[in-house]
Design a protein around this motif. Structure first.
Motif, PDB file in Angstrom:
ATOM      1  N   GLY A 148      -3.447   4.696   1.752  1.00 56.18           N
ATOM      2  CA  GLY A 148      -4.351   5.586   2.479  1.00 56.18           C
ATOM      3  C   GLY A 148      -5.800   5.374   2.103  1.00 56.18           C
ATOM      4  O   GLY A 148      -6.693   5.376   2.968  1.00 56.18           O
ATOM      5  N   ALA A 152      -8.644   3.934   4.836  1.00 58.54           N
ATOM      6  CA  ALA A 152      -9.316   5.117   5.372  1.00 58.54           C
ATOM      7  C   ALA A 152     -10.501   4.752   6.265  1.00 58.54           C
ATOM      8  O   ALA A 152     -10.774   5.429   7.264  1.00 58.54           O
ATOM      9  N   TYR A 189     -13.167  10.990   9.402  1.00 59.28           N
ATOM     10  CA  TYR A 189     -11.896  10.310   9.204  1.00 59.28           C
ATOM     11  C   TYR A 189     -11.067  11.071   8.181  1.00 59.28           C
ATOM     12  O   TYR A 189     -11.592  11.893   7.417  1.00 59.28           O
ATOM     13  N   ASN A 190      -9.784  10.800   8.183  1.00 59.29           N
ATOM     14  CA  ASN A 190      -8.859  11.420   7.233  1.00 59.29           C
ATOM     15  C   ASN A 190      -8.500  10.427   6.141  1.00 59.29           C
ATOM     16  O   ASN A 190      -8.421   9.227   6.385  1.00 59.29           O
ATOM     17  N   ILE A 191      -8.287  10.948   4.944  1.00 59.79           N
ATOM     18  CA  ILE A 191      -7.812  10.130   3.829  1.00 59.79           C
ATOM     19  C   ILE A 191      -6.461  10.691   3.410  1.00 59.79           C
ATOM     20  O   ILE A 191      -6.373  11.847   2.993  1.00 59.79           O
ATOM     21  N   THR A 195      -5.827  12.695  -2.850  1.00 58.64           N
ATOM     22  CA  THR A 195      -7.262  12.415  -2.887  1.00 58.64           C
ATOM     23  C   THR A 195      -7.951  13.014  -4.103  1.00 58.64           C
ATOM     24  O   THR A 195      -8.974  12.493  -4.552  1.00 58.64           O
TER      25      THR A 195
END
Length: 240
Positions: A148, A152, A189-191, A195
């Protein structure tokens, strides 16, 4: 613990390509190259590592939570799992424990989108709480997280540049607004993954960030390292 997307973003845009192991990342901070690896992830999170077993070998348990609450369907979305927990009606005392373990695993550790599916093998594994606890979740979560983190920003630069070229085109924006389309000129954007581990890693390699709205308990030796940090407010790096 507050999360700073700004700090993590500034770390990700400094990623270096390298010839080292596939499942690690390198970042350029000033003149220094720092490495985010399994060892760092393990020290920060305390999650268990080991050889990943063959999850296809897990047997179905008769009348388990998968059957009772989801009719044994192969595709159970994470949002459905949340809905069952929100209703709060359970057949057996330990059902709520098993369901919450799956909830925390997929939400906190895996960072799943609500539309993603909870794997069937996890339903089977959680029926044996000792086996669930013994599973090398660190290795599993790290593999998901590093993928991920690495992907990303895929394609985001191109999309951002396209938005910037459209900036100022008033007629175009008016048409888009009439269609109900967002016309902002920033790219989000999504990670996916854990995280917070990447955020704590950033604080560990840049100690000065510890003075930006977070507090480290330096006088106490705690393990895992994530326990040494308390982020009571969003760090200033979010807006700088």
């Amino acid at each position: 613990m507050q999360f700073s997307a700004g700090i993590v973003h500034r770390l990700l845009i400094r990623e270096l390509h390298h010839d080292g192991p596939e499942y690690e990342m390198r970042f350029l901070l000033g003149r220094h190259s720092v490495r985010f690896s399994k060892v760092k992830f393990c020290l920060i999170t305390g999650l268990k590592f080991g050889e990943l077993p063959d999850t296809l070998t897990y047997d179905m348990v008769e009348n388990d939570i998968h059957q009772q609450y989801f009719e044994g369907r192969d595709k159970v979305e994470y949002v459905e799992l949340k809905a069952v927990l929100r209703i709060g009606v359970f057949s057996e005392q330990y059902d709520v424990v098993k369901l919450y373990l799956l909830y925390m695993l997929n939400w906190m550790l895996m960072g799943l989108d609500e539309r993603e599916k909870v794997p069937v093998w996890q339903f089977r594994l959680v029926e044996d709480l000792d086996a669930f606890d013994a599973f090398p979740w660190g290795a599993h979560v790290y593999r998901r997280s590093i993928y991920g983190f690495k992907h990303a920003l895929d394609g985001r630069r191109r999309r951002f540049e396209q938005r910037q070229r459209r900036k100022g085109r008033r007629r175009f924006e008016q048409r888009q607004r009439r269609k109900g389309v967002d016309v902002h000129t920033t790219e989000t954007y999504n990670i996916y993954g854990l995280t917070h581990a990447l955020l704590i890693f950033t604080f560990e390699v840049i100690p000065e960030l510890g003075n930006s709205g977070c507090e480290k308990w330096r006088e106490i030796e705690l393990s895992p390292r994530i326990l040494k940090w308390e982020l009571s407010m969003r760090p200033r790096g979010e807006v700088e």
